[in-house]
Design an enzyme around this catalytic site. Structure first.
Site, PDB file in Angstrom:
ATOM      1  NE  ARG A  43      33.958  14.715  -5.768  1.00 11.55           N
ATOM      2  CZ  ARG A  43      34.014  13.514  -5.216  1.00 11.55           C
ATOM      3  NH1 ARG A  43      33.436  12.485  -5.811  1.00 11.55           N
ATOM      4  NH2 ARG A  43      34.631  13.326  -4.066  1.00 11.55           N
ATOM      5  NE  ARG A  47      35.002  12.741 -10.002  1.00 12.38           N
ATOM      6  CZ  ARG A  47      34.312  11.969  -9.196  1.00 12.38           C
ATOM      7  NH1 ARG A  47      33.291  12.444  -8.536  1.00 12.38           N
ATOM      8  NH2 ARG A  47      34.623  10.698  -9.060  1.00 12.38           N
ATOM      9  NE  ARG A  56      45.048  17.222 -12.211  1.00 16.75           N
ATOM     10  CZ  ARG A  56      44.527  16.221 -11.517  1.00 16.75           C
ATOM     11  NH1 ARG A  56      43.241  16.219 -11.212  1.00 16.75           N
ATOM     12  NH2 ARG A  56      45.276  15.217 -11.109  1.00 16.75           N
ATOM     13  CG  ASP A  92      41.070  17.148  -2.392  1.00 19.13           C
ATOM     14  OD1 ASP A  92      40.509  16.404  -3.211  1.00 19.13           O
ATOM     15  OD2 ASP A  92      41.309  16.823  -1.217  1.00 19.13           O
ATOM     16  CE1 TYR A 167      39.506  10.609   2.415  1.00 19.54           C
ATOM     17  CE2 TYR A 167      38.340  12.617   3.039  1.00 19.54           C
ATOM     18  CZ  TYR A 167      38.512  11.541   2.179  1.00 19.54           C
ATOM     19  OH  TYR A 167      37.688  11.393   1.093  1.00 19.54           O
TER      20      TYR A 167
END
Length: 365
Positions: A43, A47, A56, A92, A167
């Site tokens: 990551r 972030r 973003r 992702d 998920y």
């Protein structure tokens, strides 16, 4: 194969001068000596970086993953800022699942949310096979990045079948994975059909990235630590093996990572990885013994340590480098992803420290 410096070089694994295939990262993945211990951060593309948050600010996550211009810029940001030894593609793990026809969204503050969770064999049939034509934006972004990065390797990635299945069955993130386990235990035939379909999608997604020029790939099985070793071997290992062994002829190192996997490390290595990622709970020397001498290790600084005073960070970096020397190859990384509140300057200092300490040791033999 001729020498090439664009990320598709030396697919046969031979060491050649120059290019990503001769980089510290790829050499460590192949358990070969290098000038220093390579370092990158899970990551790292986003972030914690203000430049990432700015780009973003008005773009939803899935849209940003489908825009090659944004993917390229975000992937390059930590390489420019930190001097890491590898870039990892900004994407992702649900991107290929969405491309396969599943209606989902990545909700800020929550994560992936699936409109119609998987409950039946008919639901599994809704997951379509994918090709490069279903993810052209990934192909284009990788090709752009390979040119921009030059000798710096680009890591591609995908989610492992178990984590993707969780998920899809839960309908979103879960702490207990109760619905996932209920399906897994209660209808093994349906479970295997679901995971086999996801393995096909994952393998195809990674193939697209490899053919476009990535130098290594990482398979994330983020939630595998929720299982016992016996359950992992029965319900998960065959499907992760299908993905990783399916890339055996691709000529790029394969990294396999999960969280809370101390008891699973040996089995995860058996799935076909060249490198096994280790979270912060298991010392690297212990992990390497469990994984075996035929695989390198990656890790494993606790991401929360980066929030501590610098002397604490430095001490932990030194400890991890020392323990990593017990492995036949070591890629320095975190034990999970960069926390959003991390000071980017600390990451830059960690990269410099890892390079300094490991270069000195290399000089000393």
């Amino acid at each position: 194969m001729t020498t090439d410096t664009t990320g598709t070089a030396a697919r046969d694994g031979d060491s050649r001068p120059g290019g990503p295939a001769d980089s510290p990262l790829i050499r460590a993945c192949r358990r070969q000596p290098g000038p220093h211990t390579p370092v990158w951060f899970m990551r790292q593309a986003g972030r914690s970086l203000p430049e990432y948050r700015e780009i973003r600010a008005s773009v939803p996550m899935l849209e940003s993953c489908r825009r090659p211009d944004l993917v390229t810029e975000i992937t390059l940001q930590p390489v420019r800022r930190h001097g890491v030894d590898a870039a990892i593609l900004f994407s992702d793990i649900v991107v290929p699942v969405a491309a396969a026809g599943i209606d989902l969204d990545i909700v800020p503050g929550t994560g992936p949310v699936v409109a119609e969770p998987i409950r039946s064999a008919a639901d599994v049939q809704r997951i379509n096979p994918i090709t490069r034509d279903d993810v052209p934006y990934v192909d284009e972004a990788v090709r752009r990045l390979v040119v921009e990065l030059g000798d710096t390797p680009l890591i591609g990635f995908a989610g492992a079948p178990f984590t993707l299945a969780s998920y899809l069955v839960e309908g979103g993130p879960s702490r207990t994975h109760a619905k996932t386990k209920a399906l897994m235990y209660g209808d093994e035939e349906l479970w295997n059909a679901l995971c086999a379909r996801l393995a096909e999608v994952t393998l195809a997604f990674l193939r697209v990235q490899i053919e476009a020029g990535v130098s290594a790939v990482q398979l994330f099985d983020s939630w595998a630590g929720a299982l016992s070793e016996a359950d992992y071997r029965r319900y998960v290992l065959p499907h992760s093996t299908a993905v990783l062994s399916g890339l055996a002829d691709a000529g790029v190192p394969r990294i396999h990572f999960g969280v809370g996997t101390a008891e699973l490390l040996g089995a995860m290595g058996e799935a076909g990885a060249d490198v096994v990622g280790v979270d912060w709970r298991t010392p690297l020397d212990v992990a390497s013994r469990r994984i075996g001498p035929d695989r390198a290790v990656q890790g494993n600084l606790d991401p929360a340590v980066l929030l501590a005073p610098w002397p604490v960070v430095e001490a932990e970096v030194r400890r991890i480098l020392e323990q990593g020397r017990a492995a036949p190859g070591h890629v320095f990384n975190l034990g999970h992803g960069v926390l959003p509140e991390t000071d980017p300057d600390v990451l830059t200092r960690v990269v410099a420290l890892v390079h300094e300490l490991s270069s000195r040791r290399a000089d000393q033999g």
